[in-house]
Design a protein around this motif. Structure first.
Motif, PDB file in Angstrom:
ATOM      1  N   GLY A   3       0.817  -1.205   0.000  1.00 47.85           N
ATOM      2  CA  GLY A   3       0.000   0.000   0.000  1.00 47.85           C
ATOM      3  C   GLY A   3       0.854   1.261   0.000  1.00 47.85           C
ATOM      4  N   PHE A   4       1.943   1.220   0.758  1.00 47.39           N
ATOM      5  CA  PHE A   4       2.851   2.361   0.794  1.00 47.39           C
ATOM      6  C   PHE A   4       3.501   2.576  -0.573  1.00 47.39           C
ATOM      7  N   VAL A   5       3.995   1.489  -1.185  1.00 46.64           N
ATOM      8  CA  VAL A   5       4.639   1.598  -2.505  1.00 46.64           C
ATOM      9  C   VAL A   5       3.641   2.118  -3.539  1.00 46.64           C
ATOM     10  N   LYS A   6       2.399   1.651  -3.466  1.00 46.29           N
ATOM     11  CA  LYS A   6       1.371   2.125  -4.402  1.00 46.29           C
ATOM     12  C   LYS A   6       1.171   3.634  -4.257  1.00 46.29           C
ATOM     13  N   GLU A   7       1.105   4.128  -3.026  1.00 43.42           N
ATOM     14  CA  GLU A   7       0.956   5.573  -2.817  1.00 43.42           C
ATOM     15  C   GLU A   7       2.139   6.349  -3.374  1.00 43.42           C
ATOM     16  N   GLU A   8       3.338   5.807  -3.190  1.00 41.26           N
ATOM     17  CA  GLU A   8       4.536   6.473  -3.713  1.00 41.26           C
ATOM     18  C   GLU A   8       4.511   6.501  -5.244  1.00 41.26           C
ATOM     19  N   LEU A   9       4.072   5.412  -5.873  1.00 41.86           N
ATOM     20  CA  LEU A   9       3.968   5.384  -7.335  1.00 41.86           C
ATOM     21  C   LEU A   9       2.932   6.393  -7.835  1.00 41.86           C
ATOM     22  N   ILE A  10       1.802   6.490  -7.154  1.00 36.97           N
ATOM     23  CA  ILE A  10       0.762   7.435  -7.554  1.00 36.97           C
ATOM     24  C   ILE A  10       1.298   8.862  -7.513  1.00 36.97           C
ATOM     25  N   GLN A  11       2.050   9.185  -6.488  1.00 42.50           N
ATOM     26  CA  GLN A  11       2.606  10.537  -6.367  1.00 42.50           C
ATOM     27  C   GLN A  11       3.612  10.852  -7.469  1.00 42.50           C
ATOM     28  N   ARG A  12       4.301   9.824  -7.980  1.00 44.07           N
ATOM     29  CA  ARG A  12       5.352  10.031  -8.974  1.00 44.07           C
ATOM     30  C   ARG A  12       4.904   9.762 -10.409  1.00 44.07           C
ATOM     31  N   PHE A  13       3.708   9.222 -10.575  1.00 48.97           N
ATOM     32  CA  PHE A  13       3.262   8.819 -11.905  1.00 48.97           C
ATOM     33  C   PHE A  13       3.022  10.053 -12.779  1.00 48.97           C
ATOM     34  N   PRO A  14       3.469  10.013 -14.046  1.00 52.63           N
ATOM     35  CA  PRO A  14       3.278  11.177 -14.923  1.00 52.63           C
ATOM     36  C   PRO A  14       1.803  11.367 -15.283  1.00 52.63           C
ATOM     37  N   LEU A  15       1.443  12.616 -15.556  1.00 52.75           N
ATOM     38  CA  LEU A  15       0.062  12.906 -15.970  1.00 52.75           C
ATOM     39  C   LEU A  15      -0.249  12.258 -17.310  1.00 52.75           C
TER      40      LEU A  15
END
Length: 133
Positions: free
Chosen positions: A116-128
């Motif tokens: 869950g933590f890694v998923k949140e980190e990916l969401i924050q870094r994912f390009p638009l």
């Protein structure tokens, strides 16, 4: 994988180092599914700061496969994720950071959900928009 923060909060002057493989095979985000091409185990160090607070530090490397929004070619998205947080754990097993009073979605019942933590980190870094160049 879940990590018991109760155990960490009982450590006195010790650090716990963990290498946790990612359990997910894909990353679901914004109505699309992105396959993992490469995913390193999450390297985590946890230590008790004071009663009710835990220092959470680590890193991982993830490569996802996506389609270019313009030409639909396959693109590899690389994420080198490093993190360091001081978690404040309340009496109900939820956590927030020193900077933000809002509950963290990846901590519940004194357990830290690494995926869950890694998923949140990916969401924050994912390009638009995913673009090949």
């Amino acid at each position: 994988m879940r990590i018991s923060l109760s155990e960490i909060m009982n450590l006195n002057g010790q650090t716990r180092s963990l290498y946790i493989p990612a359990e997910a095979d894909a990353f679901d985000y914004d109505g699309a599914v992105y396959a993992f091409v490469d995913k390193e185990p999450v390297r985590i160090k946890l230590s008790k700061l004071s009663p009710g607070s835990v220092h959470f530090l680590g890193e991982t490397h993830i490569v996802l496969e996506a389609e270019c929004s313009r030409c639909l070619k396959t693109v590899k998205l690389t994420f080198d994720i490093s993190f360091e947080e001081n978690l404040i754990i309340d009496g109900n097993g939820y956590a927030c950071t020193l900077e933000d009073d809002e509950k963290l979605s990846f901590v519940e019942d004194f357990e830290l959900d690494v995926d869950g933590f890694v998923k949140e980190e990916l969401i924050q870094r994912f390009p638009l928009k995913v673009l090949c160049s």
